[in-house]
Design an enzyme around this catalytic site. Structure first.
Site, mmCIF file in Angstrom:
data_model
loop_
_atom_site.group_PDB
_atom_site.id
_atom_site.type_symbol
_atom_site.label_atom_id
_atom_site.label_comp_id
_atom_site.label_asym_id
_atom_site.label_seq_id
_atom_site.Cartn_x
_atom_site.Cartn_y
_atom_site.Cartn_z
ATOM 1 N N HIS A 90 34.081 78.398 47.318
ATOM 2 C CA HIS A 90 32.965 79.078 46.663
ATOM 3 C C HIS A 90 31.907 79.524 47.669
ATOM 4 C CE1 HIS A 90 33.655 77.553 42.280
ATOM 5 N NE2 HIS A 90 34.726 78.086 42.820
ATOM 6 N N ASP A 145 38.177 78.793 38.836
ATOM 7 C CA ASP A 145 37.284 78.666 39.978
ATOM 8 C C ASP A 145 37.344 79.952 40.783
ATOM 9 O OD1 ASP A 145 39.781 78.492 41.147
ATOM 10 O OD2 ASP A 145 39.487 76.523 42.055
#
Length: 263
Positions: A90, A145
């Site tokens: 991320h 995700d």
């Protein structure tokens, strides 16, 4: 192991102004484990910190782009491993979005799960005809995700995104092109050459202006019209003060191709 090593699970190198990030676990179809995720973040940071990088190309070694997360690595300690993997992925994706250099994904084979997220995080994507796209998360009983839930509805619309997410649908390259997941589809044999051509076009462009454009487009859904007009005015004024703008205007009046320096 350094990301500059040829056998690292995530490789990073520069070819002139073009930075390459390559997932390099071909035996595992480039499935993402913790070391790969950490390498991805390191590579994204290296590209973001290098003022001479004017385009980033993300690709995968072997038969696939990225087949998702490495379930063999995750299943032994699911929660801890997921957190250790997702964190750097991320952070790397956030760096790609923030940098001026445009990001180009070069796709082939399986593009699934977190691999789909990496592909969607790029500003542009080119795919080989053999590419298959899968949201994949529902097939292993989890949510998503790597920015997939943010990027997918923005690219293809809410209803199609819901179909891919909730039904685990797999799309071929032609359908991905039709709905706007990718910009171009080429033969597998032509993928490397066509990726190189696009990368060179981007690397020769006005990098600061390209960075402003990508941020304006990415942020457009979070602003109302007046907010977007204000953001455009600020960005244009900033670009107007750059050497590349002066070069672009001079080239226009001199009837010649512009020679941008990314400054």
């Amino acid at each position: 192991m350094s990301i500059h090593d040829v056998d690292a699970p995530l490789r990073y190198w520069r070819d002139g102004a073009i930075a390459h990030i390559r997932f390099n676990r071909p035996a595992a179809l480039n499935a993402i484990d913790v070391l790969t995720a950490e390498g991805f973040l390191a590579a994204c940071q290296a590209a973001a910190d290098d003022e001479d990088v004017r385009v980033v190309v993300i690709s995968g070694e072997g038969r696939a782009f990225i087949a998702g997360g490495d379930l063999a690595a995750i299943k032994e300690s699911p929660v801890a491993t997921a957190r250790a993997l997702i964190g750097p992925m991320h952070n790397g994706i956030a760096l790609l979005a923030a940098m001026d250099a445009p990001v180009l994904a070069s796709l082939h084979g399986a593009v699934a799960g977190g691999g789909l997220g990496v592909a969607l995080a790029a500003d542009l994507a080119i795919a080989a005809e053999d590419t298959r796209f899968s949201f994949a998360y529902v097939n292993i009983g989890t949510s998503s995700d790597c920015s997939t839930s943010w990027a997918l509805p923005r690219l293809v619309g809410m209803r199609k995104a819901m179909g891919m997410a909730l039904l685990g649908e797999t799309l071929d390259a032609a359908e991905a092109l039709r709905i706007g997941l990718v910009n171009r589809v080429v033969s597998a044999d032509a993928l490397s050459d066509e990726t190189g051509k696009l990368a060179r076009i981007l690397a020769e462009g006005p990098t600061l202006a390209l960075g402003s454009l990508k941020r304006l487009v990415r942020d457009a859904f979070s602003r109302d019209l007046h907010g977007q007009l204000d953001a455009e005015a600020v960005a244009f004024a900033a670009c107007a003060g750059t050497a590349d703008f002066a070069e672009g205007v001079a080239a226009f009046f001199e009837r010649r191709p512009a020679r941008y320096r990314g400054r």
